[in-house]
Each structure stands twice: as structure tokens, then as C-alpha cells.
Design an enzyme around this catalytic site. Structure first.
Site, mmCIF file in Angstrom:
data_model
loop_
_atom_site.group_PDB
_atom_site.id
_atom_site.type_symbol
_atom_site.label_atom_id
_atom_site.label_comp_id
_atom_site.label_asym_id
_atom_site.label_seq_id
_atom_site.Cartn_x
_atom_site.Cartn_y
_atom_site.Cartn_z
ATOM 1 N N LYS A 20 1.609 -1.054 0.207
ATOM 2 C CA LYS A 20 0.104 -0.086 0.350
ATOM 3 C C LYS A 20 0.669 1.158 -0.134
ATOM 4 C CE LYS A 20 1.203 1.356 4.503
ATOM 5 N NZ LYS A 20 1.389 2.358 4.878
ATOM 6 N N ASP A 146 -2.893 -1.145 10.149
ATOM 7 C CA ASP A 146 -2.553 -1.211 8.489
ATOM 8 C C ASP A 146 -3.578 -2.776 8.340
ATOM 9 O OD1 ASP A 146 -2.240 1.125 8.410
ATOM 10 O OD2 ASP A 146 -0.015 0.439 7.610
#
Length: 290
Positions: A20, A146
Site C-alpha cells: 500500500k 494497517d
């Protein structure tokens, strides 16, 4: 190497654990428990670790990985994820898991969290334990802030410690990502007294339309000249900033060829790769193909 006695069809292969990027990252406060309050925008890229799974009837969870030498099993997020799902569902079998580690560790690309999320999603499918995505995200949050965004699999505006997600669809440009030869500890950055912690909270629409910044960037570039050097090189080619707590930096390009041309100019002492921004993660696409 996978053991040769396993029948090929018994191994479910190539489950992606994508990287990401934090397209922006603002730190708006700190909670009493030490966790930082964030506002950030997550987008996936098509650069991934890959995991293979062999489901067994025995109780064992065994990870085969080149990183086993540097990360103790007790600290490994893949095994923690598998054990958490097994404990929650009381599943009686186990699994052999192989990790092909392509994402840099300590790079701000979310590799460890992504590996944990892929483990939860894949084993939930392969064990047929039918845990809902929202419950998987809850389990994932106990492993790292996350992990939920990787389970959710859609680009998201995030608040809280990063777990309150609103799906968004930013542009999907091409990125040149540079990987400085330094491991940046997220823990060290978040504990550093010089980290700004009082960026004003803004509504999502304001944040999506203003120029994007990363509150960790100044501190990391001051502490790590390799990151500063990568960023000062890249910004000559495209709008560029750091992802997460670093060390990786990324520049945005409209066309893949522009990114590849810049990559070709990369100094010999730097390494990087070109990747496509994706608002639906490669893991979510893989799951939908089952």
C-alpha cells in the site's frame, strides 16, 4: 521449497499480499494508550508478496520462509494471524504456509500487515470457516493498525489509528517507488519527540482536494539521509513524497512509460520499481476468482 510429496492440487498458490501507499498521512493527536490518531489515504499497488497454503489435518501451523532467520516465529505476523483465526474459529486442522517475500521490510509499504491480512483471508476461504470480512478485520486489528485496510481490499480514507475506513476512489496513476537501503522503525518514528502530532483534523472532502503531505517525512529525511537523497532525486521527475513512516518514496506518473523512463535514469546506488495504483486490491480480485 515445497515438499515434493505434496500433490500439486493440494497447494493453493499465489495469494497476493499487495503493498500500500499512504497518499497522505496526517497525525492529528495521540491517545492515552500511546497510539496515534491519524488521517490517511490508503491505495494499493500491484507489487506484492505471495503466499502459498497447504491445508493439513494436523494441528500444526508451519511457515516456510527465508525471513524466518531474521524474524522469530513468535513475532511473525503470518503465524500470529493463522493462530488468531484458528483460535477464534476453533478450527481443528492446520496449514503449511510458504512466503515469497518481495516487498522490503521497514519500507512503509505495509508488507507485514499485508501478509497477515492475506493469511486471514486465504485461510478463512481454504478452511471454509466463513468468518465475515468485518470480523476478520477485527481480528486483524489486534495484529496491526494497517491490517483491516488490506482485508477490506478497497482504497480508503482512514481515521482513528487507521482502522476507521471510508471507501474512496482516487486516481490510479503509475508510480515509481524508490526503496532506500535503510530500515525505518515505525515504533521509533512514532516515539520520537520531534514528530508533529497536532495537525488539524479536516473533513474528507477538504483532504481529498488539497495538496497531499506526510507528517512523518521531515523527521525521517532528517534522520535518514538515504531517504532524503531518494526524495530529492525523484521530485525532479514527478510530484513525490514518502509513504507511511518510510523508508520508501514514490512519484506519480500519468503513463507507465514515463515512470519506466525515470526508472531507467535511477542512479546505480538506488533501487526501485514501477507499479500501478489500484483501488481494488490484488487480494480482493484473487478472492473473487474462487
Amino acid at each position: 521449497m515445497k515438499p515434493t510429496h505434496l500433490h500439486k492440487s493440494a497447494v493453493s498458490t499465489s495469494w497476493p499480499a499487495p503493498a500500500k501507499l499512504n497518499l497522505f498521512l496526517h497525525i492529528t493527536g495521540q491517545r492515552a494508550d500511546g497510539y496515534h490518531q491519524l488521517q490517511t489515504l490508503f491505495q494499493f499497488i500491484d507489487h506484492c508478496d505471495y503466499l502459498d497454503f497447504h491445508i493439513t489435518n494436523t494441528d500444526d501451523l508451519i511457515l516456510h520462509s527465508a525471513i524466518s532467520d531474521s524474524v522469530a516465529d513468535s513475532d511473525n505476523l503470518i503465524l500470529k494471524a493463522a493462530k488468531s483465526l484458528k483460535r477464534y474459529t476453533q478450527y481443528e486442522g492446520g496449514a503449511h504456509i510458504w512466503l515469497d517475500k518481495l516487498l522490503p521490510m521497514g519500507g512503509g509499504l505495509g508488507g507485514g500487515s499485508s501478509d497477515a491480512a492475506t493469511t486471514l483471508v486465504a485461510l478463512n476461504a481454504l478452511w471454509k470457516t466463513n468468518v465475515s470480512p468485518s470480523k476478520l478485520a477485527e481480528i486483524g486489528l489486534t495484529l496491526g493498525a494497517d491490517v483491516p485496510v488490506f482485508i477490506n481490499g478497497l482504497s480508503a480514507f482512514a481515521e482513528g489509528v487507521g482502522e476507521q475506513l471510508i471507501t474512496v476512489e482516487p486516481a490510479e496513476p503509475w508510480y515509481l517507488v524508490i526503496v532506500p537501503d535503510v530500515h525505518v522503525s515505525t515504533k521509533d518514528i512514532f516515539q520520537h519527540p520531534d514528530l508533529p502530532r497536532n495537525t488539524p483534523k479536516l473533513d474528507m472532502n477538504s483532504l481529498m482536494t488539497q495538496q497531499w503531505t506526510n507528517d512523518c517525512q521531515k523527521l525521517v529525511t532528517t534522520k535518514h539521509p538515504q531517504v532524503a537523497n531518494a526524495l530529492s532525486w525523484l521530485v525532479e521527475y514527478a510530484p513525490s513524497r514518502m509513504t507511511g513512516t518510510g523508508a520508501c518514496v514514490f512519484g506519480e506518473f500519468t503513463h507507465s512509460q514515463q515512470a519506466l523512463d525515470a526508472l531507467a535514469e535511477l542512479p546505480a546506488h538506488m533501487r526501485g520499481f514501477v507499479a500501478k495504483g489500484m483501488n481494488k486490491s490484488p487480494l480482493k480480485i484473487r478472492l473473487e476468482q474462487l
